[in-house]
Design a protein around this motif. Structure first.
Motif, PDB file in Angstrom:
ATOM      1  N   GLY A   3     -29.077 -48.466 -22.168  1.00 36.24           N
ATOM      2  CA  GLY A   3     -30.177 -48.928 -21.342  1.00 36.24           C
ATOM      3  C   GLY A   3     -29.908 -48.642 -19.883  1.00 36.24           C
ATOM      4  O   GLY A   3     -28.807 -48.264 -19.464  1.00 36.24           O
ATOM      5  N   GLU A   6     -27.045 -50.809 -18.408  1.00 36.44           N
ATOM      6  CA  GLU A   6     -25.895 -51.011 -19.298  1.00 36.44           C
ATOM      7  C   GLU A   6     -24.607 -51.132 -18.489  1.00 36.44           C
ATOM      8  O   GLU A   6     -24.311 -50.297 -17.636  1.00 36.44           O
ATOM      9  CB  GLU A   6     -25.781 -49.823 -20.253  1.00 36.44           C
ATOM     10  CG  GLU A   6     -24.640 -49.936 -21.215  1.00 36.44           C
ATOM     11  CD  GLU A   6     -25.096 -50.513 -22.528  1.00 36.44           C
ATOM     12  OE1 GLU A   6     -24.230 -50.820 -23.350  1.00 36.44           O
ATOM     13  OE2 GLU A   6     -26.304 -50.667 -22.725  1.00 36.44           O
ATOM     14  N   LYS A 268     -27.042 -50.012 -28.067  1.00 34.27           N
ATOM     15  CA  LYS A 268     -27.955 -51.120 -27.826  1.00 34.27           C
ATOM     16  C   LYS A 268     -29.345 -50.775 -28.350  1.00 34.27           C
ATOM     17  O   LYS A 268     -29.750 -49.617 -28.381  1.00 34.27           O
ATOM     18  CB  LYS A 268     -28.054 -51.415 -26.335  1.00 34.27           C
ATOM     19  CG  LYS A 268     -26.766 -51.915 -25.709  1.00 34.27           C
ATOM     20  CD  LYS A 268     -26.517 -53.365 -26.026  1.00 34.27           C
ATOM     21  CE  LYS A 268     -25.323 -53.895 -25.249  1.00 34.27           C
ATOM     22  NZ  LYS A 268     -25.062 -55.308 -25.528  1.00 34.27           N
ATOM     23  N   GLU A 271     -33.413 -55.463 -26.120  1.00 37.68           N
ATOM     24  CA  GLU A 271     -32.806 -56.761 -25.874  1.00 37.68           C
ATOM     25  C   GLU A 271     -33.763 -57.608 -25.049  1.00 37.68           C
ATOM     26  O   GLU A 271     -34.172 -57.206 -23.950  1.00 37.68           O
ATOM     27  CB  GLU A 271     -31.486 -56.584 -25.124  1.00 37.68           C
ATOM     28  CG  GLU A 271     -30.786 -57.884 -24.789  1.00 37.68           C
ATOM     29  CD  GLU A 271     -29.526 -57.659 -23.963  1.00 37.68           C
ATOM     30  OE1 GLU A 271     -28.867 -58.666 -23.643  1.00 37.68           O
ATOM     31  OE2 GLU A 271     -29.223 -56.496 -23.642  1.00 37.68           O
ATOM     32  N   VAL A 273     -34.171 -60.894 -22.997  1.00 34.89           N
ATOM     33  CA  VAL A 273     -33.441 -61.963 -22.325  1.00 34.89           C
ATOM     34  C   VAL A 273     -34.460 -63.004 -21.885  1.00 34.89           C
ATOM     35  O   VAL A 273     -35.399 -62.692 -21.154  1.00 34.89           O
ATOM     36  CB  VAL A 273     -32.686 -61.425 -21.094  1.00 34.89           C
ATOM     37  CG1 VAL A 273     -31.918 -62.555 -20.403  1.00 34.89           C
ATOM     38  CG2 VAL A 273     -31.746 -60.304 -21.494  1.00 34.89           C
ATOM     39  N   ARG A 304     -33.910 -53.526 -21.796  1.00 30.62           N
ATOM     40  CA  ARG A 304     -33.673 -54.954 -21.597  1.00 30.62           C
ATOM     41  C   ARG A 304     -34.917 -55.537 -20.951  1.00 30.62           C
ATOM     42  O   ARG A 304     -35.314 -55.137 -19.861  1.00 30.62           O
ATOM     43  CB  ARG A 304     -32.455 -55.187 -20.707  1.00 30.62           C
ATOM     44  CG  ARG A 304     -32.149 -56.672 -20.495  1.00 30.62           C
ATOM     45  CD  ARG A 304     -30.957 -56.849 -19.577  1.00 30.62           C
ATOM     46  NE  ARG A 304     -29.770 -56.236 -20.159  1.00 30.62           N
ATOM     47  CZ  ARG A 304     -28.696 -55.889 -19.456  1.00 30.62           C
ATOM     48  NH1 ARG A 304     -28.660 -56.077 -18.155  1.00 30.62           N
ATOM     49  NH2 ARG A 304     -27.651 -55.344 -20.055  1.00 30.62           N
ATOM     50  N   ALA A 321     -33.281 -56.610 -15.100  1.00 30.83           N
ATOM     51  CA  ALA A 321     -33.657 -56.012 -16.385  1.00 30.83           C
ATOM     52  C   ALA A 321     -34.395 -54.699 -16.161  1.00 30.83           C
ATOM     53  O   ALA A 321     -34.815 -54.365 -15.044  1.00 30.83           O
ATOM     54  CB  ALA A 321     -34.529 -56.972 -17.177  1.00 30.83           C
ATOM     55  N   ASP A 322     -34.549 -53.940 -17.227  1.00 30.52           N
ATOM     56  CA  ASP A 322     -35.353 -52.726 -17.139  1.00 30.52           C
ATOM     57  C   ASP A 322     -36.819 -53.066 -16.919  1.00 30.52           C
ATOM     58  O   ASP A 322     -37.545 -52.336 -16.242  1.00 30.52           O
ATOM     59  CB  ASP A 322     -35.213 -51.917 -18.438  1.00 30.52           C
ATOM     60  CG  ASP A 322     -33.763 -51.560 -18.732  1.00 30.52           C
ATOM     61  OD1 ASP A 322     -33.059 -51.159 -17.798  1.00 30.52           O
ATOM     62  OD2 ASP A 322     -33.350 -51.693 -19.899  1.00 30.52           O
TER      63      ASP A 322
END
Length: 378
Positions: A3, A6, A268, A271, A273, A304, A321-322
Motif C-alpha cells: 500500500g 506501507e 497486504k 485494510e 482502520v 488502507r 491512510a491512502d
C-alpha cells in the motif's frame, strides 16, 4: 503490491532452515510461510472430505491434513490425494502400517512419536519408502501425547521434554538417510510453546511447523495463536503454521493469513482502520465501518481506508491512510493520499468512500477481485 503508506518490515531475518517439498509446496529455506488446516470430516467419507478440501483451497489453504485412524480411512487416501488440488498430509497415530499406506497413496505424512508404538525399529524401512516416493514428513510432538519415557524423566510436558522427543526422533530418521521432514512441538500454553520452538530452532536446521495445540474456541484460539506466532515469527522462527481452532477449518485459514499479513509476511490486502468509538464520536462509527466494509467487500488491492468518528484523532488517521474520512457534525471530510478532497453529508460518506477507493485503485493500476473479505481493524 504494498500500500501507499506501507511501513518497512522490522522482523528479525528468517532463520535459515532446510527446504523440503510437500506435494508442490515448498516449506522452509526461502519459501513463503505456508498456512495449513485439517479436515473435520471422516476421511473415509471421500465426497465430504474432498468438498471440505475444496472449501479450504478456495479460502487460501496451502496444505491440508486428514485423519487416518482406521483401515477405511487408509483405503481412502489414494483417491483423496489424486483428486485434491493442494498437498494432503495423512495424520498417523498408533498404527505404523498406515504410514506406508499414506506413502503409497502419494501423501505427506505426519507421525506422532509419542503415540506410535513399535515405531522406532521401523524407521529405516519407513525412511527408505519415503525416499523412494519423494514423501515429505512431519515429526509432530504434542504436549498431550508425549513419549511416556520423557514424561517420567521431566514430570510433565516441559519445553525441554518436547524438544528432546523431537530431536531424538529426527536423529533416528537422519541416521536412516531421510532428511525431508519438518518438526512441530505443540503445547496449549503459548509461553511454553514459544520456548519449545526457540530451543528447537537452536538444535538444527529443520523447517518448523508452528502451532498452539488445543488453542480453544475461535476467539481464545485466535488470541493464543496470534501471540505465539507473532513472538516466534518476529524472531525469524517458523516456516509453516496452523491455527488450531474449535471452529470450521476455513476460519483457521482466515486467521492464519491475517497473522501473516499483519507481520508483513504476506501481501497486504484492503485494510479498514476505524476508531473504537467513544464519547467524543459524533457519528455511529460501528455502523459506518460496517457499511464501508460491506461496500468494499469485493476489493483485495492493498489500500488502507480510515473510517474515523471525531476531530481528535480522525483527521490525523485519515490523512495517514491512502483514503479516509474524518466525521463529525453530520458531515465527513474525505482524504485521498493525505489531502482533503471533499466534504460530504454523513448520508453520502459510504458511497463517496467506495467510489474514491475504486478511483484510487484504478490510478494505482490494480484490479479489484471478488470473493475476499477485507481486513478490518477496529
Amino acid at each position: 503490491m504494498p500500500g501507499i503508506h506501507e511501513e518497512p518490515a522490522v522482523l528479525a531475518p528468517r532463520k535459515k532452515t532446510r527446504k523440503i517439498k510437500v506435494g508442490d509446496v515448498y516449506v522452509g529455506g526461502d519459501a513463503p510461510i505456508s498456512v495449513q488446516s485439517m479436515t473435520t470430516t471422516k476421511t473415509h467419507d471421500i465426497g465430504a472430505t474432498l468438498q471440505q478440501i475444496a472449501e479450504l483451497t478456495a479460502s487460501g489453504c496451502d496444505i491440508v491434513r486428514v485423519a487416518c485412524p482406521t483401515d477405511k480411512d487408509a483405503d481412502a487416501l489414494k483417491i483423496i490425494a489424486q483428486q485434491s488440488t493442494i498437498p494432503v498430509v495423512a495424520d498417523i497415530h498408533f498404527q505404523p502400517r498406515y504410514v506406508f499406506a499414506a506413502i503409497e497413496a502419494g501423501m505427506g505424512v505426519r507421525v506422532n512419536p509419542g503415540n506410535i508404538k513399535r515405531f522406532d525399529d521401523q524407521i529405516p524401512e519407513i525412511a527408505a519408502a519415503a525416499n523412494a516416493h519423494g514423501t515429505a514428513m512431519r515429526i509432530g510432538v504434542n504436549a498431550g501425547s508425549l513419549d511416556p519415557r520423557l514424561l517420567k524423566k521431566y514430570g510433565k510436558a516441559t519445553p525441554e521434554a518436547m524438544v528432546e522427543s523431537a530431536v531424538m526422533e529426527a536423529r533416528l530418521f537422519e541416521d536412516a538417510g531421510f532428511y525431508d521432514f519438518a518438526i512441530s512441538v505443540k503445547h496449549h500454553d503459548p509461553v511454553v510453546m514459544v520456548r519449545a520452538y526457540q530451543l528447537l530452532s537452536e538444535e538444527g536446521d529443520w523447517p518448523l511447523h508452528l502451532g498452539v495445540t488445543e488453542a480453544g474456541p475461535a476467539f481464545q484460539g485466535t488470541i493464543k495463536s496470534a501471540v505465539a506466532f507473532g513472538a516466534l515469527l518476529s524472531q525469524g522462527i517458523g516456516d509453516t503454521i496452523r491455527v488450531s481452532l474449535s471452529a470450521p477449518p476455513v476460519e483457521e485459514i482466515k486467521v492464519g493469513e491475517q497473522i501473516l499479513r499483519s507481520l508483513g509476511l504476506r501481501p497486504k490486502q484492503l485494510e479498514i482502520v476505524s476508531c473504537p468509538s467513544c464519547g467524543r464520536a459524533q457519528v455511529d462509527v460501528y455502523d459506518l465501518a460496517e457499511r464501508v466494509t460491506e461496500g468494499l467487500k469485493d476489493v483485495t488491492f492493498p489500500l488502507r481506508v480510515a473510517v474515523m468518528g471525531c476531530v481528535v484523532n480522525g483527521p490525523g488517521e485519515a490523512r495517514e491512510a491512502d483514503l479516509g474520512v474524518a466525521s463529525g457534525n453530520g458531515k465527513g471530510q474525505i482524504f485521498v493520499k493525505g489531502k482533503v478532497v471533499d466534504t460530504v453529508p454523513e448520508s453520502e460518506i459510504v458511497a463517496t468512500l467506495v467510489a474514491r477507493a475504486r478511483a484510487v485503485a484504478e490510478e494505482m493500476g490494480l484490479e479489484a477481485t471478488e470473493g475476499v473479505t477485507p481486513d478490518v481493524i477496529v
